[in-house]
Motif scaffolding. Structure first.
Motif, PDB file in Angstrom:
ATOM      1  N   TRP A   1     156.200  42.362 -74.607  1.00 23.74           N
ATOM      2  CA  TRP A   1     156.472  40.979 -74.474  1.00 23.74           C
ATOM      3  C   TRP A   1     156.391  40.261 -75.722  1.00 23.74           C
ATOM      4  CZ3 TRP A   1     157.157  38.409 -69.800  1.00 23.74           C
ATOM      5  CH2 TRP A   1     156.926  39.061 -68.745  1.00 23.74           C
ATOM      6  N   HIS A   2     155.879  40.558 -76.746  1.00 23.33           N
ATOM      7  CA  HIS A   2     155.872  39.876 -78.094  1.00 23.33           C
ATOM      8  C   HIS A   2     155.852  40.437 -79.238  1.00 23.33           C
ATOM      9  CE1 HIS A   2     153.851  36.885 -75.338  1.00 23.33           C
ATOM     10  NE2 HIS A   2     153.042  37.978 -74.878  1.00 23.33           N
TER      11      HIS A   2
ATOM     12  N   ALA B   1     158.539  48.198 -68.765  1.00 18.68           N
ATOM     13  CA  ALA B   1     157.660  47.918 -69.719  1.00 18.68           C
ATOM     14  C   ALA B   1     158.031  48.924 -70.800  1.00 18.68           C
ATOM     15  CB  ALA B   1     156.158  47.842 -69.656  1.00 18.68           C
TER      16      ALA B   1
ATOM     17  N   THR C   1     162.087  41.021 -72.772  1.00 21.73           N
ATOM     18  CA  THR C   1     160.880  41.200 -71.883  1.00 21.73           C
ATOM     19  C   THR C   1     161.194  41.811 -70.793  1.00 21.73           C
ATOM     20  OG1 THR C   1     160.791  39.305 -70.380  1.00 21.73           O
ATOM     21  CG2 THR C   1     159.875  39.027 -72.606  1.00 21.73           C
TER      22      THR C   1
ATOM     23  N   THR D   1     152.295  39.956 -68.697  1.00 21.54           N
ATOM     24  CA  THR D   1     152.144  39.269 -69.767  1.00 21.54           C
ATOM     25  C   THR D   1     151.761  39.647 -70.945  1.00 21.54           C
ATOM     26  OG1 THR D   1     149.693  39.120 -69.529  1.00 21.54           O
ATOM     27  CG2 THR D   1     150.799  37.356 -68.251  1.00 21.54           C
ATOM     28  N   GLY D   2     151.231  40.769 -71.079  1.00 17.48           N
ATOM     29  CA  GLY D   2     150.819  41.628 -72.526  1.00 17.48           C
ATOM     30  C   GLY D   2     149.614  40.821 -73.031  1.00 17.48           C
TER      31      GLY D   2
ATOM     32  N   THR E   1     161.597  48.357 -72.182  1.00 24.01           N
ATOM     33  CA  THR E   1     161.644  47.222 -72.878  1.00 24.01           C
ATOM     34  C   THR E   1     160.815  47.439 -74.546  1.00 24.01           C
ATOM     35  OG1 THR E   1     161.415  45.875 -70.916  1.00 24.01           O
ATOM     36  CG2 THR E   1     160.688  44.756 -73.114  1.00 24.01           C
TER      37      THR E   1
END
Length: 344
Positions: A133-134, A226, A241, A105-106, A229
């Motif tokens: 993620w964001h 991760a 993501t 989720t981060g 990404t």
């Protein structure tokens, strides 16, 4: 002389390594950059927190944790403030996000960074979750609030990857990235090649510190997903993501697979790749056969490698050789120094 106030969210191994560099280089920073960098708050999940708007004694802070595993509850700066409470109410100029990673989720790291920037504070993240993620939202918020946002430590520790793109590859377009970014899988594949059983390799790896208590995030390729990404979001504006990465881990690799590769003059590596096809960035993490004697084949142990292909500078290769905590701490330190330089 100006003063820059830092808030440290998390004070694990990387946080303490950063604090020691900051303390060691304090006089040099004051002399060459005319800036006094102080830490006004340190928050942890289970070891207590410290807060003093005038500055915390860093030597005392890391000594308490290393000796007792907890901040001194009778100390004058001790408090039970959570990371989010400090972000929202504390006095600081730069938030340094070093809390544990939630790879799916981060969070809550992303909210920590977002709330700090909404207050007009600069931000540094050693946590790859928010970048994976964001990133786009956080970057746009930083631009809107006119604050600085850096994250060098998120991939390959303190190796200057994002700095390289920002500072020395001006107007270069990154068209492809590939590399070996997860050191645990390096270690496991090498040990399996010697004929050791998988469970024995994992247990030995835990004992010497190469393997986490729960190795699944590494073995199943999530950590590598991760990282690639984060790289693609920053270097290629991918806006993806980890769930969009074509991911296969090494959990099903057997000695027979390794021996077959050997017979073909190859070795198996967990390779991360990212390419742009028809305007869309595609990413993968997969066990891949690489030729023996090639650059990728000799990356071993805790070393990592990243190859960046650009339109104007061709392919560049960056290797990080057997990093330790010092390099991780330096990555955070270098981001803080970028903020100091840009405030001049």
């Amino acid at each position: 002389m100006k003063t820059l106030r830092l808030g440290l969210l998390g004070f694990g191994n990387a946080g303490r390594a950063f604090a020691k560099i900051l303390e060691e280089k304090k006089q040099e920073i004051q002399g060459s950059m005319e800036c006094d960098i102080i830490v006004t708050g340190i928050t942890t999940g289970s070891r207590g927190s410290l807060y003093n708007p005038e500055g915390i004694d860093l030597k005392k802070a890391w000594s308490e944790l290393e000796k007792a595993g907890h901040f001194d509850k009778d100390g004058k700066n001790y408090c039970e403030m959570t990371s989010l409470e400090f972000v929202e109410k504390g006095e600081y100029d730069v938030i340094v996000e070093m809390t544990p990673l939630d790879i799916f989720t981060g969070q809550p790291a992303t909210d920590h960074l977002r709330r700090a920037m909404e207050r007009g504070k600069h931000a540094v993240s050693a946590n790859k979750g928010p970048i994976a993620w964001h990133y786009k939202d956080l970057k746009e918020l930083a631009e809107k609030m006119k604050v600085q946002f850096y994250y060098e430590t998120t991939v390959m520790d303190g190796t200057p990857i994002f700095n390289l793109k920002d500072e020395t590859l001006k107007f270069c377009k990154v068209t492809e990235v590939n590399g070996i970014l997860n050191t645990t899988t390096n270690y496991v594949l090498e040990e399996l090649a010697t004929g050791k059983a998988y469970d024995d390799v994992i247990e030995e790896g835990k004992r010497i510190g190469f393997v986490e208590a729960d190795p699944s995030m590494d073995i199943e390729g999530w950590d590598a997903a991760a990282k690639v990404t984060a790289l693609l979001n920053v270097l290629m504006e991918a806006d993806i993501t980890p769930k969009e990465v074509d991911r296969t881990g090494i959990e099903n690799i057997t000695l027979k697979d390794i021996q077959k590769a050997e017979s073909q003059g190859k070795v198996i590596k967990l390779l991360c790749t990212g390419t742009r096809t028809d305007g869309k960035v595609k990413a993968s993490v997969k066990p891949t056969l690489v030729e023996k004697g090639s650059l990728l084949s000799v990356i071993s142990g805790t070393s990592s490698v990243l190859q960046i292909t650009t339109d104007l500078m061709g392919k560049l290769t960056i290797i990080e050789h057997d990093p330790e905590l010092l390099q991780t701490g330096y990555g955070v330190f270098s981001d803080v120094l970028r903020i100091v330089r840009n405030l001049v």
